[in-house]
Design a protein around this motif. Structure first.
Motif, PDB file in Angstrom:
ATOM      1  N   ILE A  43       0.826  -1.205   0.000  1.00 42.33           N
ATOM      2  CA  ILE A  43       0.000   0.000   0.000  1.00 42.33           C
ATOM      3  C   ILE A  43       0.861   1.255   0.000  1.00 42.33           C
ATOM      4  O   ILE A  43       1.815   1.375   0.768  1.00 42.33           O
ATOM      5  N   MET A  44       0.489   2.181  -0.859  1.00 42.02           N
ATOM      6  CA  MET A  44       1.094   3.509  -0.891  1.00 42.02           C
ATOM      7  C   MET A  44       0.012   4.453  -0.377  1.00 42.02           C
ATOM      8  O   MET A  44      -1.000   4.663  -1.040  1.00 42.02           O
ATOM      9  N   THR A  45       0.204   4.979   0.807  1.00 46.61           N
ATOM     10  CA  THR A  45      -0.798   5.833   1.435  1.00 46.61           C
ATOM     11  C   THR A  45      -0.764   7.251   0.848  1.00 46.61           C
ATOM     12  O   THR A  45       0.159   7.611   0.115  1.00 46.61           O
ATOM     13  N   LYS A  46      -1.747   8.039   1.237  1.00 49.31           N
ATOM     14  CA  LYS A  46      -1.796   9.433   0.821  1.00 49.31           C
ATOM     15  C   LYS A  46      -0.505  10.141   1.231  1.00 49.31           C
ATOM     16  O   LYS A  46       0.077  10.893   0.468  1.00 49.31           O
ATOM     17  N   GLU A  82     -10.958   3.253  -2.648  1.00 49.69           N
ATOM     18  CA  GLU A  82     -12.145   4.102  -2.697  1.00 49.69           C
ATOM     19  C   GLU A  82     -11.864   5.555  -2.363  1.00 49.69           C
ATOM     20  O   GLU A  82     -12.547   6.455  -2.838  1.00 49.69           O
ATOM     21  N   ASP A  83     -10.847   5.812  -1.526  1.00 48.57           N
ATOM     22  CA  ASP A  83     -10.542   7.191  -1.144  1.00 48.57           C
ATOM     23  C   ASP A  83      -9.927   7.982  -2.295  1.00 48.57           C
ATOM     24  O   ASP A  83      -9.778   9.201  -2.212  1.00 48.57           O
ATOM     25  N   GLY A  84      -9.557   7.297  -3.381  1.00 47.30           N
ATOM     26  CA  GLY A  84      -8.995   7.960  -4.550  1.00 47.30           C
ATOM     27  C   GLY A  84      -7.531   8.320  -4.418  1.00 47.30           C
ATOM     28  O   GLY A  84      -6.944   8.893  -5.324  1.00 47.30           O
ATOM     29  N   VAL A  85      -6.914   7.988  -3.281  1.00 49.94           N
ATOM     30  CA  VAL A  85      -5.527   8.363  -3.049  1.00 49.94           C
ATOM     31  C   VAL A  85      -4.651   7.152  -2.700  1.00 49.94           C
ATOM     32  O   VAL A  85      -3.516   7.069  -3.120  1.00 49.94           O
TER      33      VAL A  85
END
Length: 99
Positions: A43-46, A82-85
């Protein structure tokens, strides 16, 4: 009396060739980050996106950011949550980055 010519706004040429280098550079930045800890589902977070990608972009790369992300998604290398980021490395993305 002022000339009407000075008040004209210049428009961009209609047949302008788009520079694809910035988009390619942005895509490479994403895949280089994922390559560091190459695993399916990584995972690459915001925060990661902001610190490792957005903070390093020049103006042209910034303009190409959304297109680059969309291409990586369409190519099946990443998924966008879903958060788009939040980005997730796919199996295909893992194979692409070299493991």
């Amino acid at each position: 009396m002022k000339s009407a010519r000075k008040n004209k706004i210049k428009t961009a040429p209609k047949n302008k060739v788009l520079d694809t280098a910035p988009k390619k550079e942005v895509k490479e930045m994403f895949m280089k980050w994922f390559k560091k800890n190459n695993s399916v589902g990584q995972i690459m977070t915001k925060r990661d996106v902001v610190e490792n990608i957005i903070a390093k972009l020049d103006a042209k790369q910034n303009d190409a950011l959304e297109k680059a992300m969309n291409e990586l998604r369409k190519e099946g290398l990443i998924e966008v949550k879903e958060d788009g980021v939040t980005l997730v490395l796919t199996q295909k993305g893992t194979e692409f980055t070299g493991n």
